[in-house]
Design a protein around this motif. Sequence first.
Motif, PDB file in Angstrom:
ATOM      1  N   ALA A   1      12.829   6.483   0.721  1.00  0.00           N
ATOM      2  CA  ALA A   1      12.434   6.242  -0.747  1.00  0.00           C
ATOM      3  C   ALA A   1      10.803   5.378   0.082  1.00  0.00           C
ATOM      4  CB  ALA A   1      13.088   3.938  -0.264  1.00  0.00           C
ATOM      5  N   ASP A   2       9.822   5.565  -0.370  1.00  0.00           N
ATOM      6  CA  ASP A   2       7.863   5.360  -0.673  1.00  0.00           C
ATOM      7  C   ASP A   2       7.598   5.344   0.529  1.00  0.00           C
ATOM      8  OD1 ASP A   2       5.771   3.890  -1.275  1.00  0.00           O
ATOM      9  OD2 ASP A   2       6.456   2.490  -0.010  1.00  0.00           O
ATOM     10  N   PRO A   3       7.822   7.215   0.815  1.00  0.00           N
ATOM     11  CA  PRO A   3       7.106   7.508   2.882  1.00  0.00           C
ATOM     12  C   PRO A   3       5.480   7.098   2.299  1.00  0.00           C
ATOM     13  CG  PRO A   3       7.222   8.718   1.001  1.00  0.00           C
ATOM     14  CD  PRO A   3       7.898   8.485  -0.215  1.00  0.00           C
ATOM     15  N   LEU A   4       5.017   6.988   1.351  1.00  0.00           N
ATOM     16  CA  LEU A   4       4.109   6.746   1.580  1.00  0.00           C
ATOM     17  C   LEU A   4       3.337   5.384   2.004  1.00  0.00           C
ATOM     18  CD1 LEU A   4       1.598   8.860  -0.566  1.00  0.00           C
ATOM     19  CD2 LEU A   4       1.696   8.813   1.851  1.00  0.00           C
ATOM     20  N   GLY A   5       4.273   4.248   1.780  1.00  0.00           N
ATOM     21  CA  GLY A   5       4.349   2.466   2.446  1.00  0.00           C
ATOM     22  C   GLY A   5       3.725   2.859   3.605  1.00  0.00           C
ATOM     23  N   GLY A   6       2.714   1.401   3.590  1.00  0.00           N
ATOM     24  CA  GLY A   6       1.716   0.888   4.785  1.00  0.00           C
ATOM     25  C   GLY A   6       1.201   1.837   5.117  1.00  0.00           C
ATOM     26  N   SER A   7       0.652   2.682   4.363  1.00  0.00           N
ATOM     27  CA  SER A   7      -0.731   3.643   4.391  1.00  0.00           C
ATOM     28  C   SER A   7      -1.813   2.429   3.943  1.00  0.00           C
ATOM     29  CB  SER A   7      -0.521   4.945   3.981  1.00  0.00           C
ATOM     30  OG  SER A   7      -1.868   5.710   3.122  1.00  0.00           O
ATOM     31  N   TRP A   8      -2.782   3.162   5.125  1.00  0.00           N
ATOM     32  CA  TRP A   8      -3.818   2.288   4.804  1.00  0.00           C
ATOM     33  C   TRP A   8      -4.132   2.197   3.673  1.00  0.00           C
ATOM     34  CZ3 TRP A   8      -5.794   2.898  10.533  1.00  0.00           C
ATOM     35  CH2 TRP A   8      -5.251   2.340  11.445  1.00  0.00           C
TER      36      TRP A   8
END
Length: 562
Positions: free
Chosen positions: A392-399
């Motif tokens: 889920a939301d694999p790009l979450g936390g990408s600056w």
Amino acid sequence: MDADEIAAGRARWQARYDAARKRDADFTTLSGMTVDPVYGPPEGVPYPGFERIGWPGEFPYTRGLYPTGYRGRTWTIRQFAGFGNAQQTNERYKMILGAGGGGLSVAFDMPTLMGRDSDDPQSLGEVGHCGVAVDSAADMEVLFDGIDLAGVTTSMTISGPAVPVFCMYLVAAERQGADLSTLDGTLQTDIFKEYIAQKEWLFDPEPHLRLIGDLMEYCAREIPRYKPLSVSGYHIREAGSTAAQELAYTLADGFGYVELGLSRGLDVNVFAPGLSFFFDSHVDFFEEIAKFRAARRIWARWLRDVYGATSEKAQWLRFHTQTAGVSLTAQQPVNNVVRTAVEALAAVLGGTNSLHTNALDETLALPTDESAEIALRTQQVLMEETGVVNVADPLGGSWYVEALTDKIEAEAEEIFARIRQLGGEGPHQIGPMTSGILRGIEDGWFTGHIAESAFVYQQALEKGDKRIVGVNCHTGTVAKDLEILRISHEVELEQRRVLAERKAGRDDAAVKAAVQRMVEVSRTGENMIPAMLDAVRAEATLGEICDALRAEWGVYREPARF
């Protein structure tokens, strides 16, 4: 947010994930590596501002509506299709469903979109060309012949005459023997975006809002799973807006419809889950992902804090996505397969609930069977082969993605404030956002800003600052011309012939009485849907219903602006 709060959120997510139903599928990488269903900050590490990101299935839903992401259920493959007559489109629908499509999305021709019959003089040369011709409930029966309307979700992309078309859909389902209370699907109905971008209206805004309010009441009471409004940003973006303008104008329209429901005395926790959204997925990959994540967060916060929604479902922003038609090029059209795949992947990584992928030849004509299949297979490759459904939301936390999400959200909030200012400080009949939208339509505020954004982008293209492969760079090619789908003039002649036969075979007195009764109801505070259903059951045509209301309410003319 400190480490203990993050750990408590992870524990809540884990409990909901464990309790939720998951698909029976392989969630490892291509090499067999096990991956977690979601990722977050390392254990014991604080993350300032993490409450704005959160966990899937938890307010503010930045990371998705469900704790399982696509492990619970994948997005619905909902291919938009319609051309020629109802029989031809019915065959395309059966091909889509047979090839693995999960839902249908109806494209109507221009006369239908404008509430005119195929035999109307203004329909000449347009019947069946940009979608399917639907003149009456009989056409709707043919359109869905052999397709169980009680068992398939159907989206209908139409706004101006959406309500009578919806009544035809209900009557077709009724004639199949379906229990209407169990129907599930989506009707666009979004009249605000017509004045802002697409220009397919019938009346002034107020009569349209009367019909939309009646529809919201009727569906909330009689067909609770059906979504009577799909608030559309797609056409706003296709008209030339920026991503932030698409997001802000669309959500502002959605807030307007929330105010409409509240003004009717409806419970926001009951009607708000019936609002869905329809966004464009353009070719700037990360900007689109950020836009979708910001959309969920803004909607949840406004529904809770401004409009008083207390249930989760009322705070959820559920949306359909279509890849960007305006990004397709007539030059080197096979390149459009790549553009569409990138745009579809952005929609998926942004957490879309359903998706349509454009066909490579749609900039030239309606798609052929072969190009429609390629578009469908594009989604299936993403779903079955790439592993994007595993986390889920694999790009979450990408600056980068988080910074873009925050920036687009901030731009949208600035636009909301300007729209509300347009409405003034006085009392608002429906609500402050609605008043601002109506004033913005009247003053040309929305169209002016969209035109300015489109002009800036076109200048960048012509200077070469923005590049499109095959258009202003890499223009050499060995590709040959495509074979495209052409709609024969015979389609229009046949549709007019069938319509004449149907009119000759019906009870004219019953039709006239039912249409007159509908008009009489329009002069009262009574809900118009039951009377309109009776007119449709009598085989009143779309044009007859809309013409009767045009005579009663008048026709909207956009003011000339220079």
